[in-house]
Design a protein around this motif. Structure first.
Motif, mmCIF file in Angstrom:
data_model
loop_
_atom_site.group_PDB
_atom_site.id
_atom_site.type_symbol
_atom_site.label_atom_id
_atom_site.label_comp_id
_atom_site.label_asym_id
_atom_site.label_seq_id
_atom_site.Cartn_x
_atom_site.Cartn_y
_atom_site.Cartn_z
ATOM 1 N N ALA A 7 0.885 -0.773 -0.240
ATOM 2 C CA ALA A 7 -0.019 -0.367 0.325
ATOM 3 C C ALA A 7 1.099 1.540 0.087
ATOM 4 C CB ALA A 7 -0.720 0.062 1.305
ATOM 5 N N ILE A 20 0.291 4.667 1.017
ATOM 6 C CA ILE A 20 0.388 5.104 1.882
ATOM 7 C C ILE A 20 1.373 5.687 3.326
ATOM 8 C CG2 ILE A 20 -1.721 3.928 2.079
ATOM 9 C CD1 ILE A 20 -0.996 2.011 4.862
ATOM 10 N N TYR A 48 0.877 7.351 6.997
ATOM 11 C CA TYR A 48 0.679 6.271 7.974
ATOM 12 C C TYR A 48 2.295 6.090 8.395
ATOM 13 C CZ TYR A 48 -4.275 6.553 6.915
ATOM 14 O OH TYR A 48 -5.599 7.208 6.767
ATOM 15 N N ILE A 99 -8.777 -2.586 8.129
ATOM 16 C CA ILE A 99 -8.849 -1.848 7.252
ATOM 17 C C ILE A 99 -10.007 -2.718 6.457
ATOM 18 C CG2 ILE A 99 -6.767 -0.237 7.790
ATOM 19 C CD1 ILE A 99 -7.472 -3.991 5.474
ATOM 20 N N GLY A 134 -9.244 2.544 -0.115
ATOM 21 C CA GLY A 134 -8.844 4.741 0.865
ATOM 22 C C GLY A 134 -9.619 5.092 -0.108
ATOM 23 N N ASP A 191 -2.873 12.125 -1.211
ATOM 24 C CA ASP A 191 -2.532 10.920 -0.144
ATOM 25 C C ASP A 191 -4.003 10.241 -0.046
ATOM 26 O OD1 ASP A 191 -0.263 11.766 0.449
ATOM 27 O OD2 ASP A 191 -1.260 14.131 1.501
ATOM 28 N N VAL A 192 -3.654 9.182 0.538
ATOM 29 C CA VAL A 192 -4.977 8.030 0.592
ATOM 30 C C VAL A 192 -4.297 7.627 1.855
ATOM 31 C CG1 VAL A 192 -5.406 5.365 0.180
ATOM 32 C CG2 VAL A 192 -4.208 6.777 -1.706
ATOM 33 N N ILE A 193 -6.769 8.114 1.997
ATOM 34 C CA ILE A 193 -7.209 7.866 3.572
ATOM 35 C C ILE A 193 -7.842 6.354 3.212
ATOM 36 C CG2 ILE A 193 -8.801 9.126 5.169
ATOM 37 C CD1 ILE A 193 -6.840 10.831 2.960
ATOM 38 N N LEU A 194 -7.049 5.550 4.438
ATOM 39 C CA LEU A 194 -7.658 4.381 4.363
ATOM 40 C C LEU A 194 -8.945 4.127 5.807
ATOM 41 C CD1 LEU A 194 -4.671 2.564 6.641
ATOM 42 C CD2 LEU A 194 -5.616 2.533 3.956
ATOM 43 N N LEU A 195 -9.935 3.702 4.228
ATOM 44 C CA LEU A 195 -10.913 2.959 4.994
ATOM 45 C C LEU A 195 -11.268 2.376 6.083
ATOM 46 C CD1 LEU A 195 -13.151 2.927 1.077
ATOM 47 C CD2 LEU A 195 -12.560 4.525 2.689
ATOM 48 N N ASN A 196 -12.416 2.378 6.845
ATOM 49 C CA ASN A 196 -11.883 1.225 8.270
ATOM 50 C C ASN A 196 -13.632 1.538 8.774
ATOM 51 O OD1 ASN A 196 -11.920 3.648 8.824
ATOM 52 N ND2 ASN A 196 -10.438 3.105 11.122
#
Length: 111
Positions: free
Chosen positions: A50, A52, A56, A66, A88, A94-99
């Motif tokens: 990833a 990211i 992070y 995640i 994300g 930028d990649v913001i993770l989905l959770n």
């Protein structure tokens, strides 16, 4: 917007929640990335890479839940085999993770 798909198309995508149990640097990647090992409960442990690293640290990711697509075929990235796709949202590159907002059982489906 991309091409319109049917509900049948979407139902083929297996989205699951997993917990990151190991994070390693991935210096062989073309773009800065981590190698992730993710526990999906009854589905087992899968690996993913990833990109990211801008938002992070490895410490931020360890034990984080995640969302990932788990039914893609494995894909080789450099000398690493990625077995799932971590999801994300892209924000200014930028990649913001989905959770999940609350902790759920590893392997839980996303509907």
């Amino acid at each position: 917007m991309n091409d319109i798909i049917t509900f049948e198309d979407f139902s083929k995508v297996d989205l699951r929640v997993g917990t990151i149990i190991e994070v390693n640097d991935f210096p062989e990647a073309k773009n800065p990335a981590y190698q992730l090992t993710i526990d999906f409960g009854d589905l087992g442990v899968k690996k993913s890479s990833a990109q990211i690293t801008t938002l992070y640290t490895k410490e931020d990711l360890l034990n984080r839940q995640i969302v990932a697509v788990v039914n893609f075929p494995e894909k080789q990235i450099a000398k690493f085999m990625s077995a799932c796709l971590v999801l994300g949202a892209v924000n200014k590159g930028d990649v913001i993770l989905l959770n999940s907002e609350v902790k759920v059982k590893n392997g839980s489906t996303v509907a």
